[in-house]
Design an enzyme around this catalytic site. Structure first.
Site, PDB file in Angstrom:
ATOM      1  CE  LYS A   1      -1.641   1.760   4.260  1.00 27.95           C
ATOM      2  NZ  LYS A   1      -1.496   3.037   4.124  1.00 27.95           N
ATOM      3  CG  ASN A   2       2.822   2.685   4.021  1.00 31.63           C
ATOM      4  OD1 ASN A   2       1.022   3.168   2.805  1.00 31.63           O
ATOM      5  ND2 ASN A   2       2.593   2.158   4.937  1.00 31.63           N
TER       6      ASN A   2
ATOM      7  CB  CYS B   1      -4.473  10.569  12.018  1.00 27.03           C
ATOM      8  SG  CYS B   1      -3.350   9.887  11.814  1.00 27.03           S
TER       9      CYS B   1
ATOM     10  NE  ARG C   1       0.119  10.515  10.261  1.00 26.30           N
ATOM     11  CZ  ARG C   1      -0.261   9.030   9.129  1.00 26.30           C
ATOM     12  NH1 ARG C   1      -0.907   8.820  10.023  1.00 26.30           N
ATOM     13  NH2 ARG C   1       0.555   8.827   8.197  1.00 26.30           N
TER      14      ARG C   1
ATOM     15  CG  ASP D   1       3.007   1.363   9.794  1.00 25.67           C
ATOM     16  OD1 ASP D   1       2.679   1.923  10.542  1.00 25.67           O
ATOM     17  OD2 ASP D   1       3.664   1.719   8.188  1.00 25.67           O
TER      18      ASP D   1
ATOM     19  NE  ARG E   1      -7.294   4.232   5.774  1.00 26.83           N
ATOM     20  CZ  ARG E   1      -6.346   5.208   5.409  1.00 26.83           C
ATOM     21  NH1 ARG E   1      -6.892   4.957   6.862  1.00 26.83           N
ATOM     22  NH2 ARG E   1      -4.892   5.592   5.573  1.00 26.83           N
TER      23      ARG E   1
HETATM   24  N1  EPU Z   1       6.091  14.650  10.850  1.00 32.37           N
HETATM   25  C1  EPU Z   1       6.576  15.327  11.682  1.00 32.37           C
HETATM   26  N2  EPU Z   1       6.184  16.861  10.338  1.00 32.37           N
HETATM   27  C2  EPU Z   1       6.311  16.628   8.939  1.00 32.37           C
HETATM   28  C3  EPU Z   1       6.088  15.444   8.663  1.00 32.37           C
HETATM   29  C4  EPU Z   1       6.289  13.881   9.675  1.00 32.37           C
HETATM   30  O1  EPU Z   1       6.566  16.702  12.288  1.00 32.37           O
HETATM   31  O2  EPU Z   1       6.472  17.254   7.976  1.00 32.37           O
HETATM   32  C5  EPU Z   1       6.581  13.417  12.061  1.00 32.37           C
HETATM   33  C6  EPU Z   1       5.054  12.768  11.956  1.00 32.37           C
HETATM   34  O3  EPU Z   1       4.249  13.029  12.953  1.00 32.37           O
HETATM   35  C7  EPU Z   1       5.507  11.278  12.670  1.00 32.37           C
HETATM   36  C8  EPU Z   1       7.128  11.351  11.791  1.00 32.37           C
HETATM   37  O4  EPU Z   1       7.580  12.705  11.704  1.00 32.37           O
HETATM   38  O5  EPU Z   1       5.673  11.431  14.110  1.00 32.37           O
HETATM   39  C9  EPU Z   1       7.338  10.454  11.502  1.00 32.37           C
HETATM   40  O6  EPU Z   1       6.525  10.301   9.962  1.00 32.37           O
HETATM   41  P1  EPU Z   1       6.447  10.056   8.606  1.00 32.37           P
HETATM   42  O7  EPU Z   1       5.947  11.912   7.740  1.00 32.37           O
HETATM   43  O8  EPU Z   1       7.247   9.128   8.449  1.00 32.37           O
HETATM   44  O9  EPU Z   1       5.091   9.246   8.441  1.00 32.37           O
HETATM   45  P2  EPU Z   1       4.034   9.258   6.191  1.00 32.37           P
HETATM   46  O10 EPU Z   1       4.475   9.419   6.126  1.00 32.37           O
HETATM   47  O11 EPU Z   1       2.837  10.060   6.686  1.00 32.37           O
HETATM   48  C10 EPU Z   1       4.066   6.854   6.613  1.00 32.37           C
HETATM   49  C11 EPU Z   1       3.404   5.467   6.214  1.00 32.37           C
HETATM   50  C12 EPU Z   1       2.716   5.128   7.514  1.00 32.37           C
HETATM   51  C13 EPU Z   1       3.862   4.582   8.339  1.00 32.37           C
HETATM   52  C14 EPU Z   1       4.805   6.083   8.986  1.00 32.37           C
HETATM   53  C15 EPU Z   1       5.701   6.061   9.341  1.00 32.37           C
HETATM   54  C16 EPU Z   1       2.921   6.131   4.344  1.00 32.37           C
HETATM   55  C17 EPU Z   1       1.373   6.575   3.135  1.00 32.37           C
HETATM   56  N3  EPU Z   1       2.089   5.959   5.781  1.00 32.37           N
HETATM   57  O12 EPU Z   1       3.491   7.765   6.603  1.00 32.37           O
HETATM   58  O13 EPU Z   1       2.071   4.348   7.504  1.00 32.37           O
HETATM   59  O14 EPU Z   1       3.780   4.966  10.301  1.00 32.37           O
HETATM   60  O15 EPU Z   1       5.421   6.421   6.755  1.00 32.37           O
HETATM   61  O16 EPU Z   1       6.813   4.746   9.181  1.00 32.37           O
HETATM   62  O17 EPU Z   1       3.418   5.399   3.894  1.00 32.37           O
HETATM   63  C18 EPU Z   1       0.228   2.779   7.792  1.00 32.37           C
HETATM   64  O18 EPU Z   1       1.004   2.243   7.050  1.00 32.37           O
HETATM   65  O19 EPU Z   1      -0.892   2.520   8.132  1.00 32.37           O
HETATM   66  C19 EPU Z   1       0.663   3.819   8.123  1.00 32.37           C
HETATM   67  C20 EPU Z   1       0.364   4.686   9.087  1.00 32.37           C
END
Ligand code: EPU
Length: 417
Positions: free
Chosen positions: A22-23, A117, A122, A305, A397
């Site tokens: 998915k990701n 969320c 996030r 995850d 999802r």
């Molecule tokens: N963060 C910030 N600011 C930003 C971006 C991130 O503070 O601009 C913080 C987030 O709040 C979090 C941390 O940095 O505390 C890491 O977040 P990240 O940006 O890496 O998460 P994401 O890209 O939103 C993806 C996956 C998630 C997975 C995380 C961590 C996708 C579509 N989603 O989310 O997947 O948990 O990386 O590995 O790739 C899931 O599949 O269930 C899922 C939540």
């Protein structure tokens, strides 16, 4: 609304086939906005988030077709709209992945801010700061990120914190920027590497994906291509955990064990025996299940995850385990539901103290997010009696036909419409 009913205690055995990640498929789909030629994606999983991304891309003017069950063909000769609306972004945060491509290809993007969320705040401030460094003018107004540029320019970007979709968004934007972009403190997740490989196949010049520093030499245009999405390591890890919990002998096929080292090592530490092939894993149930500590970290560390799913296994382990969540501030929503089923878990800030073994008993429980739902399914498999899981849409999802795949290896599970 659908529910899932599980009668616990059935031993699992057989083979489970893993779908595409998915990701990885979500950023790959967003990459179709970067070219006016056709992008064909294979090994696309049948999960709801793919449907949501299809709807979003269709709104932006992308023609999305499904030539076969596991393939998508995406063409966007012109970008019709610049806006990712609130209704779609609130149901799927990964919608933010269209921000970088829209800005790079059309010089303009308007994407609803996702808001908090169930697993944490996030924010997307790192995405925004990096786009500003690339030369975009960004305003936050009326709940939207509005970005414009008369052309992105290569620069040096340091991410304050490792961000997966942030790294992906900027990789896509920098691919069409003028000059060289150097990205530091990048996410090293396999999904980031998969996107970089896809972009390079489209004509981008990206080096270093999979390390902390990525160099992107911007090109004038990108072309269409065909790409097969990597297997879903979290789906694979979820079935491995089911096997460790209550399995006899299970084969997980169509997966890439090389992407799953931290999970495999942890399951071995907990007492599972595994045999790794190149694209499959054979696993036998852990007996006894041993207690162990766990700390979530960015890849190659143990994935957040998989934290909720592993916690179920730890409720059955002999002794006390500490589970520390370092990525999201609120990813322990499953704890109270597990305790309702009989687990003994106490929260102490970012750490859950899991005392085992505890006898779980079936109950009516409610899913709060995707991985918490998977954890409740696993708990239902090992619990005595019947478990009903509500709000199954969270599960849909990101897991394709989970009840069919589990029934296929002997679980007593059904979806109630
Ligand atoms: N963060 C910030 N600011 C930003 C971006 C991130 O503070 O601009 C913080 C987030 O709040 C979090 C941390 O940095 O505390 C890491 O977040 P990240 O940006 O890496 O998460 P994401 O890209 O939103 C993806 C996956 C998630 C997975 C995380 C961590 C996708 C579509 N989603 O989310 O997947 O948990 O990386 O590995 O790739 C899931 O599949 O269930 C899922 C939540």
């Amino acid at each position: 609304m659908d529910k899932i009913r599980i009668v616990g205690g059935r031993k699992l055995a057989g083979r489970v086939e893993i779908g595409g990640a998915k990701n990885a498929v979500l950023p790959a789909m967003a990459a179709s906005l970067l070219t006016d030629e056709t992008l064909v994606l294979n090994n696309v999983p049948a999960v709801w988030d793919v449907g949501t991304m299809r709807r979003l891309l269709a709104e932006l003017g992308v023609r999305v077709e499904q030539p076969s069950r596991r393939s998508l063909s995406l063409s966007s000769p012109s970008v019709r709209s610049f806006e990712a609306p609130y209704e779609l972004v609130k149901t799927m945060r990964a919608s933010v992945l269209v921000l970088g491509p829209l800005l790079a290809r059309r010089g303009r993007a308007r994407v609803s801010l996702p808001g908090g969320c169930s697993i944490g705040a996030r924010p997307i401030d790192f995405h925004v700061a990096a786009l500003e460094k690339l030369g975009a003018e960004v305003r936050l107004e009326h709940g939207f990120v509005e970005a414009v540029t008369d052309g992105l320019r290569g620069t040096e970007i340091y991410f304050d914190n490792v961000t997966v979709t942030g790294t992906e968004n900027i990789l896509m934007a920098a691919s069409l920027a003028r000059g060289v972009t150097l990205l530091q403190n990048c996410a090293q997740e396999p999904e980031v590497i998969d996107l970089a490989e896809l972009l390079n196949r489209m004509g981008a010049r990206i080096e270093g994906a999979g390390t902390r520093t990525i160099r992107v030499e911007g090109v004038e245009r990108l072309q269409g291509t065909e790409h097969s999405v990597i297997p879903d390591r979290i789906e694979a890890g979820t079935y491995l955990t089911a096997a460790a919990l209550i399995g006899e002998e299970i084969e997980i096929s169509h997966c890439l064990p090389s992407h799953m080292t931290a999970m495999v090592d942890k399951l071995e530490e907990l007492g599972s025996r595994m045999e790794l092939g190149e694209t499959s894993i054979r696993i036998a149930g852990a007996d006894p299940i041993r207690a162990a500590n766990l700390r979530t970290l960015p890849h190659p560390g143990f994935p957040t995850d998989m934290q909720a799913q592993l916690m179920v296994l730890l409720t059955q382990a002999d002794g006390t385990s500490l589970v520390t969540e370092t990525i999201f501030e609120n990813r322990f929503m499953h704890v109270s539901e597990l305790n309702r089923m009989g687990a003994n878990i106490q929260l102490d800030g970012h750490t859950a103290v899991v005392k085992g073994p505890t006898r779980l008993s079936g109950a009516k429980v409610m899913a709060t997010d995707l991985r918490a739902s998977a954890c409740l399914v696993l708990a239902g498999l090992v619990a005595e009696g019947t478990t009903f899981i509500d709000r199954v849409y969270h599960l849909d999802r990101g897991y394709e036909h989970i009840e069919e795949k589990l029934a296929g290896i002997g679980a007593d599970i059904e979806r109630l419409k």
